[in-house]
Write a protein that holds these residues in place. Structure first.
Motif, PDB file in Angstrom:
ATOM      1  N   UNK A 269      42.659 -28.490  52.901  1.00 47.79           N
ATOM      2  CA  UNK A 269      42.739 -29.857  53.922  1.00 47.79           C
ATOM      3  C   UNK A 269      42.349 -31.107  53.178  1.00 47.79           C
ATOM      4  N   UNK A 270      41.812 -30.936  52.023  1.00 44.64           N
ATOM      5  CA  UNK A 270      41.339 -32.174  51.107  1.00 44.64           C
ATOM      6  C   UNK A 270      42.765 -32.900  50.350  1.00 44.64           C
ATOM      7  N   UNK A 271      43.790 -31.609  50.181  1.00 42.33           N
ATOM      8  CA  UNK A 271      44.996 -31.811  49.685  1.00 42.33           C
ATOM      9  C   UNK A 271      45.127 -30.917  48.208  1.00 42.33           C
ATOM     10  N   UNK A 272      44.025 -30.002  48.012  1.00 38.50           N
ATOM     11  CA  UNK A 272      44.295 -29.171  46.921  1.00 38.50           C
ATOM     12  C   UNK A 272      45.310 -28.222  46.862  1.00 38.50           C
ATOM     13  N   UNK A 273      46.137 -28.338  46.117  1.00 38.51           N
ATOM     14  CA  UNK A 273      47.479 -27.568  46.398  1.00 38.51           C
ATOM     15  C   UNK A 273      47.268 -26.082  45.854  1.00 38.51           C
ATOM     16  N   UNK A 274      46.595 -26.021  44.615  1.00 37.75           N
ATOM     17  CA  UNK A 274      46.239 -24.689  44.053  1.00 37.75           C
ATOM     18  C   UNK A 274      45.449 -24.821  42.764  1.00 37.75           C
ATOM     19  N   UNK A 275      44.575 -24.008  42.623  1.00 38.52           N
ATOM     20  CA  UNK A 275      43.817 -23.902  41.295  1.00 38.52           C
ATOM     21  C   UNK A 275      43.955 -22.354  40.692  1.00 38.52           C
ATOM     22  N   UNK A 276      43.794 -22.283  39.568  1.00 39.98           N
ATOM     23  CA  UNK A 276      44.155 -20.971  38.879  1.00 39.98           C
ATOM     24  C   UNK A 276      43.205 -20.739  37.477  1.00 39.98           C
ATOM     25  N   UNK A 277      43.343 -19.829  36.920  1.00 42.56           N
ATOM     26  CA  UNK A 277      43.053 -19.556  35.603  1.00 42.56           C
ATOM     27  C   UNK A 277      43.707 -20.581  34.417  1.00 42.56           C
ATOM     28  N   UNK A 278      43.157 -21.160  33.796  1.00 41.94           N
ATOM     29  CA  UNK A 278      43.563 -21.934  32.792  1.00 41.94           C
ATOM     30  C   UNK A 278      44.411 -20.918  31.905  1.00 41.94           C
ATOM     31  N   UNK A 279      45.464 -21.647  31.221  1.00 42.27           N
ATOM     32  CA  UNK A 279      46.353 -20.867  30.549  1.00 42.27           C
ATOM     33  C   UNK A 279      46.392 -21.561  29.132  1.00 42.27           C
ATOM     34  N   UNK A 280      46.848 -22.535  29.134  1.00 45.14           N
ATOM     35  CA  UNK A 280      47.046 -23.474  27.693  1.00 45.14           C
ATOM     36  C   UNK A 280      45.847 -23.979  26.998  1.00 45.14           C
ATOM     37  N   UNK A 281      45.009 -24.470  28.009  1.00 42.54           N
ATOM     38  CA  UNK A 281      43.866 -25.014  27.515  1.00 42.54           C
ATOM     39  C   UNK A 281      42.739 -23.833  27.431  1.00 42.54           C
ATOM     40  N   UNK A 282      43.140 -22.534  27.708  1.00 42.86           N
ATOM     41  CA  UNK A 282      42.014 -21.562  27.549  1.00 42.86           C
ATOM     42  C   UNK A 282      41.693 -21.343  26.347  1.00 42.86           C
ATOM     43  N   UNK A 283      42.606 -21.477  25.387  1.00 45.24           N
ATOM     44  CA  UNK A 283      42.595 -21.101  23.917  1.00 45.24           C
ATOM     45  C   UNK A 283      41.241 -21.854  23.344  1.00 45.24           C
ATOM     46  N   UNK A 284      40.861 -23.158  23.786  1.00 43.61           N
ATOM     47  CA  UNK A 284      40.059 -23.906  23.286  1.00 43.61           C
ATOM     48  C   UNK A 284      38.510 -23.301  23.325  1.00 43.61           C
ATOM     49  N   UNK A 285      38.296 -22.962  24.793  1.00 39.63           N
ATOM     50  CA  UNK A 285      36.641 -22.433  24.723  1.00 39.63           C
ATOM     51  C   UNK A 285      36.648 -20.814  24.410  1.00 39.63           C
ATOM     52  N   UNK A 286      37.731 -20.390  24.384  1.00 40.29           N
ATOM     53  CA  UNK A 286      37.858 -18.731  24.123  1.00 40.29           C
ATOM     54  C   UNK A 286      37.717 -18.271  22.505  1.00 40.29           C
ATOM     55  N   UNK A 287      38.279 -19.305  21.947  1.00 37.15           N
ATOM     56  CA  UNK A 287      38.510 -19.191  20.279  1.00 37.15           C
ATOM     57  C   UNK A 287      37.111 -19.208  19.495  1.00 37.15           C
ATOM     58  N   UNK A 288      37.390 -19.081  18.386  1.00 40.35           N
ATOM     59  CA  UNK A 288      36.367 -19.263  17.176  1.00 40.35           C
ATOM     60  C   UNK A 288      36.092 -20.972  17.137  1.00 40.35           C
ATOM     61  N   UNK A 289      36.987 -21.937  17.660  1.00 39.09           N
ATOM     62  CA  UNK A 289      36.879 -23.098  17.555  1.00 39.09           C
ATOM     63  C   UNK A 289      35.652 -23.457  18.483  1.00 39.09           C
TER      64      UNK A 289
END
Length: 397
Positions: A269-289
């Motif tokens: 109702x506020x205009x949020x079209x869709x949220x989902x699991x991050x794909x490209x940026x997911x590698x940053x918090x998920x990795x040894x970095x």
């Protein structure tokens, strides 16, 4: 839930600030890399500037809260994002019968479909049954129309767009992660500078909630909701699970779909079209970095969630600057942001020579912009690709 084993680490232990810094970077990169795409998508389906501003605020707030919930509950580096391919679908769809309220109705359906994908096994299998070359080709056709706007803008206003494109190319070479965020920041600075030079003020939208009562039309439900659902699951959720799995983290698949679906549903109702699991940026918090110890990486995702809540407060300023940008400048940034995704989609679509004809069919129809029975080309690209795939598939004798 079991955590991934911590890798061996022989160097000095990282400070406590490392996952926090990575979390902030994750949110900033995800937000700035596709802000222009999402804004363009919401405006394309009929949102006013105030409604699009509300949509972006709601998206950031829902992403932040949902990321905080999942990362804390499971102690996993689960980060969420808005659907960038979905925003591209909105750009391609354009205004539909019923206008912005009908688009909001389609967003509600997307939320319901995401929840249903988690609880109804047949729906998940339905998305997975779509041939990958056809799905990638359909997305590539959608992205092509946006990426071409960079070329158009470069020809129309070369002195404004040219330096931004050159800066983007340099950063792609030397600091690829920051190429689009920096180009976006420079574009906003140019917009502000031109507005001040011409004696115009910057129209900053008040950070108020502007809900929309949804309506429903066949054109919006078929032309927006179904393609938006397909690309959100196939191009975001599935790759996001794969990225996290490559670093030893097992995503709670059903719960993630339910949370993102519920977030989309309540934010629609506020205009949020869709949220989902991050794909490209997911590698940053998920990795040894993020941290050598896998059990500490959830802190990065947790920090990203808080950062998105802060970014929600900055949305009105950014949409105000975007509104004052020269025509074509922000569209050029959106095209640059999606160039890599376009290349990856085309590569995946054409990877198998024997399946190129249905893939090319889906690509051409999706890119054509045709509207049949009030339904946009994205849906028809998917249907055409599936039909040609079926016709050319070998038959058992």
């Amino acid at each position: 839930m079991q955590q991934a084993p911590s890798p061996a680490h022989t160097g000095p232990l990282p400070g406590r600030s490392q996952p926090i810094l990575v979390g902030i970077t994750t949110a900033l990169v995800g937000f700035t890399s596709s802000f222009a795409v999402v804004l363009a998508g919401l405006r394309a389906v009929g949102a006013s500037l105030a409604q699009a501003t509300t949509g972006l605020i709601v998206l950031c707030a829902v992403i932040g809260l949902a990321t905080l919930w999942l990362s804390t509950r499971h102690r996993l580096p689960i980060t969420l994002a808005w659907s960038t391919p979905g925003a591209a679908v909105l750009v391609a769809a354009g205004a539909v019968d019923g206008g912005w309220p009908a688009a909001v109705g389609a967003f509600l359906l997307v939320g319901l479909l995401l929840v249903a994908t988690a609880v109804v096994p047949g729906l998940g299998r339905l998305v997975q049954a779509i041939p990958a070359p056809v799905a990638h080709a359909m997305l590539a056709g959608v992205l092509l129309t946006i990426c071409l706007q960079t070329v158009t803008a470069l020809v129309a206003i070369p002195l404004v767009v040219g330096p931004v494109v050159l800066l983007w190319l340099l950063l792609v070479r030397y600091a690829p992660r920051w190429s689009t965020p920096v180009a976006f920041a420079v574009a906003l600075a140019i917009a502000a500078g031109l507005a001040l030079a011409e004696g115009r003020g910057i129209a900053v939208q008040a950070p108020t909630f502007t809900p929309t009562i949804p309506s429903f039309s066949v054109a919006a439900l078929v032309g927006i909701a179904i393609p938006l659902w397909v690309v959100t699951v196939a191009s975001q959720h599935v790759p996001g699970v794969a990225v996290m799995g490559s670093f030893g983290h097992r995503v709670p698949w059903k719960e993630t779909l339910v949370v993102t679906g519920a977030g989309t549903l309540f934010g629609a109702a506020g205009g949020a079209h869709a949220i989902n699991l991050a794909a490209i940026t997911a590698a940053l918090p998920t990795s040894e970095e993020s941290h050598p110890d896998a059990t500490r990486r959830w802190i990065a995702a947790h920090t990203a969630g808080w950062t998105y809540l802060v970014l929600a407060l900055l949305v009105p300023v950014m949409t105000g600057l975007a509104a004052d940008a020269p025509p074509g400048l922000l569209e050029a940034i959106a095209g640059l942001a999606l160039l890599g995704t376009l290349g990856a989609s085309l590569s995946s679509a054409m990877e198998v020579p024997s399946r190129r004809v249905p893939a090319v069919t889906a690509f051409l129809v999706a890119a054509s912009g045709v509207v049949v029975a009030g339904i946009g080309s994205t849906f028809w690209g998917l249907i055409a690709g599936l039909l040609v795939w079926w016709l050319l598939s070998p038959r058992k004798v």
